[in-house]
Structures are given as structure tokens and as C-alpha cells.
Design a protein around this motif. Structure first.
Motif, PDB file in Angstrom:
ATOM      1  N   GLY A   1      20.039 -35.621 -21.626  1.00 52.57           N
ATOM      2  CA  GLY A   1      19.727 -36.985 -21.242  1.00 52.57           C
ATOM      3  C   GLY A   1      20.928 -37.848 -21.563  1.00 52.57           C
ATOM      4  N   ASN A   2      20.727 -38.853 -22.416  1.00 50.96           N
ATOM      5  CA  ASN A   2      21.838 -39.726 -22.802  1.00 50.96           C
ATOM      6  C   ASN A   2      22.382 -39.430 -24.190  1.00 50.96           C
ATOM      7  OD1 ASN A   2      22.004 -41.297 -20.442  1.00 50.96           O
ATOM      8  ND2 ASN A   2      20.228 -42.514 -21.111  1.00 50.96           N
ATOM      9  N   SER A   3      21.772 -38.444 -24.867  1.00 56.14           N
ATOM     10  CA  SER A   3      22.224 -38.213 -26.243  1.00 56.14           C
ATOM     11  C   SER A   3      23.206 -37.055 -26.327  1.00 56.14           C
ATOM     12  CB  SER A   3      21.029 -38.004 -27.170  1.00 56.14           C
ATOM     13  OG  SER A   3      20.279 -36.914 -26.737  1.00 56.14           O
ATOM     14  N   LEU A   4      24.221 -37.285 -27.119  1.00 55.73           N
ATOM     15  CA  LEU A   4      25.299 -36.320 -27.307  1.00 55.73           C
ATOM     16  C   LEU A   4      24.806 -35.141 -28.148  1.00 55.73           C
ATOM     17  CD1 LEU A   4      28.413 -35.730 -27.078  1.00 55.73           C
ATOM     18  CD2 LEU A   4      28.647 -36.944 -29.240  1.00 55.73           C
TER      19      LEU A   4
ATOM     20  N   GLU B   1      16.452 -23.284 -23.809  1.00 51.88           N
ATOM     21  CA  GLU B   1      15.322 -22.418 -23.511  1.00 51.88           C
ATOM     22  C   GLU B   1      15.116 -22.365 -22.001  1.00 51.88           C
ATOM     23  OE1 GLU B   1      12.021 -23.677 -25.915  1.00 51.88           O
ATOM     24  OE2 GLU B   1      13.174 -23.315 -27.754  1.00 51.88           O
ATOM     25  N   TYR B   2      14.583 -21.263 -21.520  1.00 48.07           N
ATOM     26  CA  TYR B   2      14.401 -21.101 -20.073  1.00 48.07           C
ATOM     27  C   TYR B   2      13.547 -22.206 -19.471  1.00 48.07           C
ATOM     28  CZ  TYR B   2      16.428 -16.470 -20.196  1.00 48.07           C
ATOM     29  OH  TYR B   2      17.275 -15.432 -20.335  1.00 48.07           O
ATOM     30  N   GLN B   3      12.400 -22.456 -20.119  1.00 47.99           N
ATOM     31  CA  GLN B   3      11.504 -23.487 -19.603  1.00 47.99           C
ATOM     32  C   GLN B   3      11.941 -24.838 -20.161  1.00 47.99           C
ATOM     33  OE1 GLN B   3       9.834 -20.270 -19.932  1.00 47.99           O
ATOM     34  NE2 GLN B   3      10.063 -20.435 -17.702  1.00 47.99           N
ATOM     35  N   GLU B   4      12.887 -25.434 -19.467  1.00 46.89           N
ATOM     36  CA  GLU B   4      13.467 -26.693 -19.940  1.00 46.89           C
ATOM     37  C   GLU B   4      13.294 -27.762 -18.873  1.00 46.89           C
ATOM     38  OE1 GLU B   4      14.680 -28.606 -21.963  1.00 46.89           O
ATOM     39  OE2 GLU B   4      15.533 -27.532 -23.671  1.00 46.89           O
ATOM     40  N   ASN B   5      12.701 -28.877 -19.244  1.00 41.22           N
ATOM     41  CA  ASN B   5      12.573 -29.971 -18.288  1.00 41.22           C
ATOM     42  C   ASN B   5      13.637 -31.034 -18.505  1.00 41.22           C
ATOM     43  OD1 ASN B   5      10.374 -28.718 -17.274  1.00 41.22           O
ATOM     44  ND2 ASN B   5       8.883 -30.038 -18.257  1.00 41.22           N
ATOM     45  N   ASN B   6      14.349 -30.959 -19.604  1.00 45.43           N
ATOM     46  CA  ASN B   6      15.346 -31.991 -19.899  1.00 45.43           C
ATOM     47  C   ASN B   6      16.540 -31.866 -18.970  1.00 45.43           C
ATOM     48  OD1 ASN B   6      14.244 -33.342 -22.283  1.00 45.43           O
ATOM     49  ND2 ASN B   6      14.320 -31.281 -23.151  1.00 45.43           N
ATOM     50  N   THR B   7      17.181 -33.006 -18.732  1.00 47.44           N
ATOM     51  CA  THR B   7      18.375 -32.961 -17.912  1.00 47.44           C
ATOM     52  C   THR B   7      19.598 -32.872 -18.819  1.00 47.44           C
ATOM     53  OG1 THR B   7      18.464 -35.353 -17.832  1.00 47.44           O
ATOM     54  CG2 THR B   7      17.359 -34.265 -16.006  1.00 47.44           C
TER      55      THR B   7
ATOM     56  N   ILE C   1      18.745 -25.956 -15.223  1.00 52.00           N
ATOM     57  CA  ILE C   1      18.599 -24.855 -16.172  1.00 52.00           C
ATOM     58  C   ILE C   1      17.851 -23.694 -15.522  1.00 52.00           C
ATOM     59  CG2 ILE C   1      17.601 -24.170 -18.402  1.00 52.00           C
ATOM     60  CD1 ILE C   1      19.885 -26.112 -18.762  1.00 52.00           C
ATOM     61  N   THR C   2      16.783 -24.037 -14.800  1.00 51.91           N
ATOM     62  CA  THR C   2      15.957 -23.009 -14.159  1.00 51.91           C
ATOM     63  C   THR C   2      16.807 -22.135 -13.240  1.00 51.91           C
ATOM     64  OG1 THR C   2      14.394 -24.825 -14.004  1.00 51.91           O
ATOM     65  CG2 THR C   2      13.698 -22.730 -13.091  1.00 51.91           C
ATOM     66  N   GLN C   3      17.680 -22.811 -12.498  1.00 49.41           N
ATOM     67  CA  GLN C   3      18.501 -22.088 -11.537  1.00 49.41           C
ATOM     68  C   GLN C   3      19.568 -21.240 -12.227  1.00 49.41           C
ATOM     69  OE1 GLN C   3      20.551 -24.659  -8.750  1.00 49.41           O
ATOM     70  NE2 GLN C   3      19.798 -23.362  -7.084  1.00 49.41           N
ATOM     71  N   LEU C   4      20.249 -21.845 -13.188  1.00 51.81           N
ATOM     72  CA  LEU C   4      21.332 -21.139 -13.881  1.00 51.81           C
ATOM     73  C   LEU C   4      20.829 -19.958 -14.694  1.00 51.81           C
ATOM     74  CD1 LEU C   4      23.657 -23.980 -15.145  1.00 51.81           C
ATOM     75  CD2 LEU C   4      24.376 -21.995 -13.863  1.00 51.81           C
ATOM     76  N   CYS C   5      19.669 -20.130 -15.329  1.00 50.14           N
ATOM     77  CA  CYS C   5      19.166 -19.087 -16.210  1.00 50.14           C
ATOM     78  C   CYS C   5      18.328 -18.072 -15.451  1.00 50.14           C
ATOM     79  CB  CYS C   5      18.367 -19.697 -17.352  1.00 50.14           C
ATOM     80  SG  CYS C   5      19.389 -20.682 -18.444  1.00 50.14           S
ATOM     81  N   HIS C   6      18.146 -18.326 -14.168  1.00 42.32           N
ATOM     82  CA  HIS C   6      17.277 -17.527 -13.319  1.00 42.32           C
ATOM     83  C   HIS C   6      17.608 -16.039 -13.378  1.00 42.32           C
ATOM     84  CE1 HIS C   6      14.477 -16.915 -10.115  1.00 42.32           C
ATOM     85  NE2 HIS C   6      15.387 -16.341  -9.357  1.00 42.32           N
ATOM     86  N   THR C   7      18.826 -15.699 -13.000  1.00 44.24           N
ATOM     87  CA  THR C   7      19.217 -14.298 -12.855  1.00 44.24           C
ATOM     88  C   THR C   7      18.939 -13.465 -14.090  1.00 44.24           C
ATOM     89  OG1 THR C   7      21.329 -15.408 -12.767  1.00 44.24           O
ATOM     90  CG2 THR C   7      20.878 -13.754 -11.065  1.00 44.24           C
ATOM     91  N   CYS C   8      19.336 -13.982 -15.216  1.00 40.29           N
ATOM     92  CA  CYS C   8      19.211 -13.205 -16.441  1.00 40.29           C
ATOM     93  C   CYS C   8      17.745 -13.102 -16.857  1.00 40.29           C
ATOM     94  CB  CYS C   8      20.025 -13.857 -17.549  1.00 40.29           C
ATOM     95  SG  CYS C   8      20.282 -12.830 -18.959  1.00 40.29           S
ATOM     96  N   ALA C   9      17.016 -14.204 -16.687  1.00 41.72           N
ATOM     97  CA  ALA C   9      15.606 -14.209 -17.041  1.00 41.72           C
ATOM     98  C   ALA C   9      14.872 -13.169 -16.203  1.00 41.72           C
ATOM     99  CB  ALA C   9      15.008 -15.580 -16.780  1.00 41.72           C
ATOM    100  N   GLU C  10      15.215 -13.151 -14.921  1.00 38.75           N
ATOM    101  CA  GLU C  10      14.580 -12.223 -14.004  1.00 38.75           C
ATOM    102  C   GLU C  10      14.896 -10.785 -14.401  1.00 38.75           C
ATOM    103  OE1 GLU C  10      15.799 -12.081  -9.889  1.00 38.75           O
ATOM    104  OE2 GLU C  10      13.831 -12.874  -9.350  1.00 38.75           O
TER     105      GLU C  10
END
Ligand SMILES: *[C@@H]1O[C@H](CO)[C@@H](O)[C@H](O)[C@H]1NC(C)=O
Ligand SMILES: *[C@@H]1O[C@H](CO)[C@@H](O)[C@H](O)[C@H]1NC(C)=O
Ligand SMILES: *[C@@H]1O[C@H](CO)[C@@H](O)[C@H](O)[C@H]1NC(C)=O
Ligand SMILES: *[C@@H]1O[C@H](CO)[C@@H](O)[C@H](O)[C@H]1NC(C)=O
Ligand SMILES: *[C@@H]1O[C@H](CO)[C@@H](O)[C@H](O)[C@H]1NC(C)=O
Ligand SMILES: *[C@@H]1O[C@H](CO)[C@@H](O)[C@H](O)[C@H]1NC(C)=O
Length: 274
Positions: free
Chosen positions: A168-171, A191-197, A216-225
Motif C-alpha cells: 500500500g503506502n507503507s514502506l 503469502e499466496y493469498q494476498e489481497n494487499n497491493t 501476487i496471485t499471478q506472479l506466485c501462480h506457477t510455483c503454487a500450482e
């Protein structure tokens, strides 16, 4: 009447000699490739005025205007054909500026009112590449933390920058380098199930480049699968092998009493060929 005359005289005295504070340095920051203008704040250069621009520790004369003639040092190897002087104001423009043009510029305005000096300190910063986000797949095979995903934000060939991860906005974390031109990378565990931006930002004192809203969902997709598939496949594979062995043993034991070995071997061969 006499008071006025004295005052006027005093003013003229004050105005003779050096006006303006030479200790005062005006800081100018720019990006490589920019055009930078150093302003004299003169509205119109008078015929007898001289405006002189100098650069560097030796106060090398690089440009001037005198009796309305513009002189630009064409032999200067640092500036080549980058310098331009405005005939009306005497302001200096440096086109397509590079890091070797950073430093102190001295302006001298010599007129009937006296000599005025100004200093400009130019700092040049590199244009920044956009950071690249990749998944650290070496973490994939470790199998230790299947609910986590390791991302890496990286940039190549940068100097005097800071690279940061934001949620989000925090470092969350950051890393800085000074002058050296190097490659930088900064890891992030999510974590895989991440809603934060999440976003990764590279910045120097005057500009920044950002990878916004990293999916996150897209990037972590391959490995999670991959992890999921392995988890499901291993027991299935084992079961198949065990079931096959049991069936074979049962067949051998069961048929032994009725047929000879040769027939069994024939049947088995037919079975495997089918
Ligand atoms: C000019 O600016 C740089 C930083 O950009 C600084 O390190 C340097 O001391 C400044 N020089 C002067 C004379 O102010
Ligand atoms: C790194 O930057 C230098 C100049 O700053 C450039 O000459 C070089 O080609 C760059 N290397 C890469 C891999 O981008
Ligand atoms: C998983 O990531 C979280 C941060 O999102 C971290 O707090 C936690 O320690 C990580 N767990 C493992 C096993 O690495
Ligand atoms: C993420 O969002 C989904 C709906 O968009 C929600 O069901 C889920 O609980 C959220 N997860 C977290 C960890 O906030
Ligand atoms: C990046 O630069 C923009 C202006 O160009 C500014 O509004 C923003 O705050 C900067 N972001 C960071 C993280 O420095
Ligand atoms: C992230 O990527 C997944 C898979 O490609 C997609 O279904 C989802 O809509 C994306 N989420 C966002 C916020 O763009």
C-alpha cells in the motif's frame, strides 16, 4: 533637498562594486539528457553590459556577451556544441546535459552599475530504469514454506539510488547505493493469498520509477500450482505402483495352480503389449 542628494549618492556608492551575495549558491538538479537553463534575471542586456559565464574550479570562461556580441568557447571539449546564450537576457542553456557538466557555474554581470556575481551548482542524475519483479523459484523446490512466495525486485546498472518495497503506502524495506554503478535486488516474502497491493520503487533525489500494483496471485501462480500438483501427484503415483504390484502378485499366485509358468509368461507378455 540635500538629504535626497546624499541618499541618492549613498545608493550609487552601494551599487558600485560587487552586488549580490557570491556565497549564495543556487542549486540546480537535472536528469541526464535534459536542457538546463541558468537565468541571469536580467530583462534586457544593455549595449555596454558584459555577461560572463565560467565553469569549474579554474573558472574557465565558457560563454559571454559583450557589446551585444555573443562568444561561446567552441574549443571546449567538455561542452562541445551544447551551449547556447540568449542574446536578450544573457541566460545560458546547456543542451543534452551529462554528468561531466555537473559542478559550479559562475555568472558575472559587469555593467555601469557595478559587478554582480551569482553561483549555480548543477547536479546531474541518471534516468532510472523501471524495476523488474521476478519470482525467486529457488524457493519453490525447498518445499519448506508452501504458503509463502518469494519475490525479487531488481534493477541493473544504477548508482546513487534507493530501491524500496511498499505495501500500500507503507514502506516495508529498502536498500541504497551511492556512487557505484551496480545491480541491486531486494527480496520480498509474501503469502499466496494476498489481497494487499505491493509496489517496488526505485528513486534518486529527483525522480523515481515504480512497478505498481504487483499481482501476487499471478506472479506466485506457477510455483503454487507446481507445489499443488506435486502434492496431489505423489500419493497417486505411489498408489498406482503398489496396486500394480499387488495385482501382479495376486495373478501369479492365483494362476499358479491351474496353468504352467510358460502360459503365465505368455499371458503377461500379451498383457503388457496390449
Ligand atoms: C553542489 O552540490 C553537491 C550535491 O549535489 C554538493 O555535494 C556540493 O557540495 C555542492 N557544492 C557547492 C559548492 O555548494
Ligand atoms: C551500464 O552503464 C554504463 C554507463 O553508465 C554503460 O556504458 C553500460 O553499457 C551499462 N551496462 C549495462 C549492462 O546496461
Ligand atoms: C511467510 O511470509 C510472512 C510475511 O508475509 C513471514 O512473516 C513469515 O515468516 C513467512 N514464513 C516462512 C515460513 O517463511
Ligand atoms: C481477500 O479478498 C477476498 C475477496 O476478494 C476475501 O474473501 C478474502 O478473505 C481476502 N483475504 C484476506 C487475507 O484479506
Ligand atoms: C515519485 O515521483 C512522483 C512525482 O514524479 C511523486 O509524486 C511521488 O511521490 C514519488 N514517489 C516516491 C515513492 O518517491
Ligand atoms: C491477478 O492475476 C490473476 C491471474 O492472472 C487474475 O485473475 C486477477 O484478476 C489479477 N488481479 C488483479 C487485481 O489484477
Amino acid at each position: 533637498m540635500t538629504d535626497k542628494a546624499v541618499f541618492l549618492c549613498f545608493c550609487l556608492l552601494l551599487k558600485k562594486g560587487v552586488i549580490g551575495d557570491t556565497d549564495e549558491v543556487k542549486s540546480v538538479s537535472a536528469l541526464e539528457g535534459d536542457s538546463v537553463s541558468l537565468n541571469t534575471d536580467v530583462t534586457e542586456v544593455q549595449r555596454d553590459d558584459q555577461i560572463l559565464w565560467m565553469f569549474g574550479p579554474q573558472n574557465t570562461r565558457i560563454a559571454d556577451i559583450h557589446r551585444q556580441n555573443i562568444y561561446i568557447d567552441a574549443t571546449n571539449t567538455i561542452f562541445e556544441k551544447r551551449l547556447q546564450m540568449d542574446s536578450q537576457t544573457g541566460s545560458l542553456t546547456i543542451r543534452n546535459i551529462r554528468s561531466e557538466h555537473s559542478g559550479l557555474y559562475k555568472l558575472q554581470i559587469i555593467s555601469s552599475r557595478g559587478t554582480e556575481e551569482k553561483l549555480f551548482n548543477i547536479s546531474i542524475y541518471a534516468r532510472l530504469p523501471a524495476p523488474v519483479i521476478t519470482r525467486d523459484s529457488s524457493q519453490c523446490s525447498s518445499g519448506s514454506s508452501t504458503s509463502n512466495c518469494s519475490l525479487v525486485c531488481s534493477v541493473v546498472n544504477v548508482s546513487a539510488v534507493t530501491l524500496s518495497w511498499y505495501k500500500g503506502n507503507s514502506l516495508l524495506s529498502s536498500i541504497s547505493v551511492s556512487d557505484l554503478s551496480i545491480s541491486l535486488s531486494l527480496p520480498l516474502e509474501v503469502e499466496y493469498q494476498e489481497n494487499n497491493t505491493y509496489s517496488c520503487v526505485i528513486n534518486n533525489p529527483i525522480t523515481n520509477q515504480t512497478q505498481h500494483n504487483i499481482n501476487i496471485t499471478q506472479l506466485c501462480h506457477t510455483c503454487a500450482e507446481l507445489d499443488e500438483r506435486l502434492k496431489h501427484m505423489m500419493p497417486i503415483a505411489n498408489m498406482t505402483i503398489i496396486a500394480g504390484l499387488l495385482a501382479f502378485i495376486a495373478a501369479v499366485v492365483g494362476l499358479r495352480y491351474h496353468r504352467n509358468i510358460r502360459t503365465i509368461v505368455q499371458q503377461f507378455t500379451q498383457c503388457t503389449q496390449a
